[in-house]
Design a protein around this motif. Structure first.
Motif, PDB file in Angstrom:
ATOM      1  N   SER A  40       9.870   7.147  -3.415  1.00 50.31           N
ATOM      2  CA  SER A  40      10.277   6.336  -4.513  1.00 50.31           C
ATOM      3  C   SER A  40      10.452   7.127  -5.755  1.00 50.31           C
ATOM      4  O   SER A  40       9.315   7.499  -6.320  1.00 50.31           O
ATOM      5  N   GLY A  76       0.754  -1.166   0.059  1.00 49.18           N
ATOM      6  CA  GLY A  76       0.032  -0.166   0.204  1.00 49.18           C
ATOM      7  C   GLY A  76       0.671   1.146  -0.094  1.00 49.18           C
ATOM      8  O   GLY A  76       1.845   1.272   0.232  1.00 49.18           O
ATOM      9  N   ASN A 129      12.193   6.187  -8.583  1.00 45.17           N
ATOM     10  CA  ASN A 129      12.364   4.910  -9.697  1.00 45.17           C
ATOM     11  C   ASN A 129      12.430   5.444 -11.144  1.00 45.17           C
ATOM     12  O   ASN A 129      13.021   4.570 -11.936  1.00 45.17           O
ATOM     13  N   TYR A 141      15.769  -4.979  -8.198  1.00 45.99           N
ATOM     14  CA  TYR A 141      14.555  -5.450  -8.543  1.00 45.99           C
ATOM     15  C   TYR A 141      14.290  -6.600  -7.992  1.00 45.99           C
ATOM     16  O   TYR A 141      15.249  -7.471  -8.524  1.00 45.99           O
ATOM     17  N   ASN A 142      13.498  -6.922  -7.235  1.00 48.60           N
ATOM     18  CA  ASN A 142      12.955  -8.252  -6.946  1.00 48.60           C
ATOM     19  C   ASN A 142      12.110  -9.110  -7.679  1.00 48.60           C
ATOM     20  O   ASN A 142      10.842  -8.488  -7.808  1.00 48.60           O
ATOM     21  N   CYS A 198      10.455  -6.171  -0.763  1.00 46.23           N
ATOM     22  CA  CYS A 198      10.041  -4.940  -1.342  1.00 46.23           C
ATOM     23  C   CYS A 198       9.358  -5.393  -2.689  1.00 46.23           C
ATOM     24  O   CYS A 198       9.894  -6.007  -3.347  1.00 46.23           O
ATOM     25  N   GLY A 199       8.097  -4.926  -2.897  1.00 42.59           N
ATOM     26  CA  GLY A 199       7.257  -5.230  -4.152  1.00 42.59           C
ATOM     27  C   GLY A 199       6.694  -6.510  -4.027  1.00 42.59           C
ATOM     28  O   GLY A 199       6.334  -6.935  -5.376  1.00 42.59           O
ATOM     29  N   SER A 257       7.545   5.583   3.572  1.00 40.26           N
ATOM     30  CA  SER A 257       7.874   5.322   2.226  1.00 40.26           C
ATOM     31  C   SER A 257       6.665   5.696   1.236  1.00 40.26           C
ATOM     32  O   SER A 257       5.610   5.127   1.543  1.00 40.26           O
TER      33      SER A 257
HETATM   34  N1  SAH Z   1       3.970   2.554  -1.574  1.00 40.08           N
HETATM   35  C1  SAH Z   1       5.001   2.887  -0.813  1.00 40.08           C
HETATM   36  C2  SAH Z   1       5.571   1.882  -0.022  1.00 40.08           C
HETATM   37  C3  SAH Z   1       5.601   0.513  -0.262  1.00 40.08           C
HETATM   38  S1  SAH Z   1       6.429   0.149  -1.847  1.00 40.08           S
HETATM   39  C4  SAH Z   1       6.071   3.409  -2.194  1.00 40.08           C
HETATM   40  O1  SAH Z   1       6.043   2.999  -3.256  1.00 40.08           O
HETATM   41  O2  SAH Z   1       7.052   3.845  -1.549  1.00 40.08           O
HETATM   42  C5  SAH Z   1       8.236   0.014  -0.938  1.00 40.08           C
HETATM   43  C6  SAH Z   1       9.482   0.392  -1.980  1.00 40.08           C
HETATM   44  O3  SAH Z   1       9.480  -0.989  -2.597  1.00 40.08           O
HETATM   45  C7  SAH Z   1       9.251   1.283  -3.144  1.00 40.08           C
HETATM   46  O4  SAH Z   1      10.426   2.078  -2.933  1.00 40.08           O
HETATM   47  C8  SAH Z   1       8.866   0.501  -4.236  1.00 40.08           C
HETATM   48  O5  SAH Z   1       9.397   1.223  -5.217  1.00 40.08           O
HETATM   49  C9  SAH Z   1       9.945  -0.651  -4.145  1.00 40.08           C
HETATM   50  N2  SAH Z   1       9.328  -1.740  -4.917  1.00 40.08           N
HETATM   51  C10 SAH Z   1       8.264  -2.274  -5.175  1.00 40.08           C
HETATM   52  N3  SAH Z   1       8.345  -3.063  -6.153  1.00 40.08           N
HETATM   53  C11 SAH Z   1       9.520  -3.546  -6.092  1.00 40.08           C
HETATM   54  C12 SAH Z   1      10.316  -4.998  -6.534  1.00 40.08           C
HETATM   55  N4  SAH Z   1       9.624  -5.952  -7.399  1.00 40.08           N
HETATM   56  N5  SAH Z   1      11.481  -4.977  -6.141  1.00 40.08           N
HETATM   57  C13 SAH Z   1      11.965  -3.933  -5.493  1.00 40.08           C
HETATM   58  N6  SAH Z   1      11.554  -2.965  -5.032  1.00 40.08           N
HETATM   59  C14 SAH Z   1      10.324  -2.781  -5.187  1.00 40.08           C
END
Ligand code: SAH
Ligand code: SF4
Length: 377
Positions: free
Chosen positions: A213, A156, A215, A290-291, A334-335, A188
């Motif tokens: 973020s 979220g 990105n 990236y995950n 993350c993500g 975040s």
């Molecule tokens: N919604 C908020 C917080 C949750 S996501 C945000 O976007 O900041 C937390 C972090 O995970 C963010 O920096 C987002 O860019 C990152 N993220 C999302 N998907 C990811 C993935 N597959 N691999 C690595 N980081 C990812």
């Protein structure tokens, strides 16, 4: 039944007065819950017996049922069920010398980032204050060691659920609550402009750490991969961040998920450095490799490519760190958190059958406490 963990001390003082109890009883109740980890009103022995019975009729302490946890060497992923049968995930990250809890603020997410598994199911609903607080409370109840840090980096967009996140933060950092240091709570955000402007005037939220973020260093690419529903203006976002009031020695973290052949080129690194411009003291950059997710087409860049990106930013004087997210093994990085992940069915097979049996979630904290009597806050 109302959840008591949705109340701040001030609110609970008013509430217990309305119930005919002295307002200081609220301090006693919250001390039992947050300091002594007692979640059964019956055991709150400095309250008169008739009060305990009355409280029990009106409040529950837990709004979430802890269904299951999956442990990896670097992280533990917890699966919770809400009263209306949604699943949410919380991740405990084992750092070298402390524990960090990554909490969810919504069920799903409406921002719709193309690379993020949470976005796949859209937004179901905002989490209530008590559902955010309970993630912390229930995980802490299972541990001997204190959780030191909290990051709002789970499922979220926290700024799309401003009021509930704000109240949960108040409970986390108040001396009558979990009493965490403000410096150890990080929000975040994908950078929603209006709530960010609200946050910079908010005496409580402006004190905690802010991570944004980014990105993508270009407007067009950012719009493509982060289709925020509101105005998504990178320049305006940077302007707000340059003017954001910061406590002494505090910096804003810019998060940048590095995705192979999408935003990982040296020219993107230079563009990111240009975006930061002269504000090198105000920002630091966290590069998140990236995950991968089986449901998404993106890949992680090679280590060389990641290091090259970092080197370019360092050469411009920008503090830049590479953060390999923990918990990848349990799809807890993350993500990777997702409300409706089929993978969960195998990880959490048992819990699914429990859910089918309709496990009640009232008093779940007390049963947890009973099964972990040695744990301490
Ligand atoms: N919604 C908020 C917080 C949750 S996501 C945000 O976007 O900041 C937390 C972090 O995970 C963010 O920096 C987002 O860019 C990152 N993220 C999302 N998907 C990811 C993935 N597959 N691999 C690595 N980081 C990812
Ligand atoms: Fe939502 Fe953050 Fe995922 Fe984007 S990265 S979809 S804002 S949780």
């Amino acid at each position: 039944m109302e959840s008591i963990t949705g109340y701040t001390l001030r609110e609970l003082r008013d509430k217990v007065s309305q119930l005919g109890m002295e307002s200081y009883r609220a301090n006693q109740i919250l001390r039992w819950i947050y300091k002594k980890k007692v979640t059964d009103f019956e055991l709150m022995t400095d309250l008169p017996r008739n009060y305990r019975l009355h409280l029990r009729e009106i409040f529950s302490v837990c709004s979430l049922k802890l269904i299951k946890s999956v442990e990896a060497p670097s992280a533990v992923k917890y699966l919770f069920k809400t009263k209306d049968d949604h699943l949410i995930e919380t991740v405990l990250i084992k750092e070298r010398d402390h524990l960090t809890l990554c909490v969810s603020s919504q069920i799903g997410c409406a921002v719709g980032c193309k690379f993020c598994a949470t976005a796949l199911d859209g937004l179901k609903r905002n989490l209530k204050t008590e559902e955010i607080v309970d993630q912390f409370l229930q995980v802490q109840l299972t541990l001997k060691e204190h959780i030191r840090n909290v990051v709002f980096m789970g499922m979220g967009e926290p700024l799309a659920n401003y009021d509930n996140v704000r109240k949960a933060v108040e409970i986390m950092i108040s001396p009558w609550g979990f009493d965490l240091s403000k410096r150890r709570v990080t929000l975040s955000t994908s950078g929603l402009l209006k709530p960010l402007c609200k946050m910079r005037r908010d005496p409580l939220l402006k004190e905690i750490n802010l991570a944004v973020s980014i990105n993508a260093p270009f407007q067009e690419l950012r719009e493509e991969i982060m289709p925020l529903s509101e105005k998504n203006d990178l320049e305006e976002l940077m302007k707000i961040l340059r003017e954001f009031p910061l406590p002494k020695y505090r910096r804003i973290t810019l998060e940048y998920v590095l995705i192979k052949d999408l935003n990982d080129s040296p020219s993107m690194a230079k563009a990111l450095a240009d975006l930061i411009g002269k504000s090198v003291k105000r920002f630091k950059v966290n590069l998140i490799p990236y995950n991968p997710d089986p449901f998404l087409p993106y890949e992680r860049p090679s280590l060389d490519r990641i290091m090259e990106f970092q080197r370019i930013l360092w050469s411009k004087g920008i503090s830049t760190f590479v953060r390999f997210s923990k918990g990848v093994e349990v799809f807890g990085a993350c993500g990777q958190l997702r409300h409706n992940r089929n993978m969960l069915k195998s990880h959490f097979h048992e819990s699914y059958s429990q859910m089918a049996n309709g496990v009640s979630i009232d008093n779940c904290c007390s049963s947890l406490y009973k099964s972990n009597p040695g744990s301490s806050f």
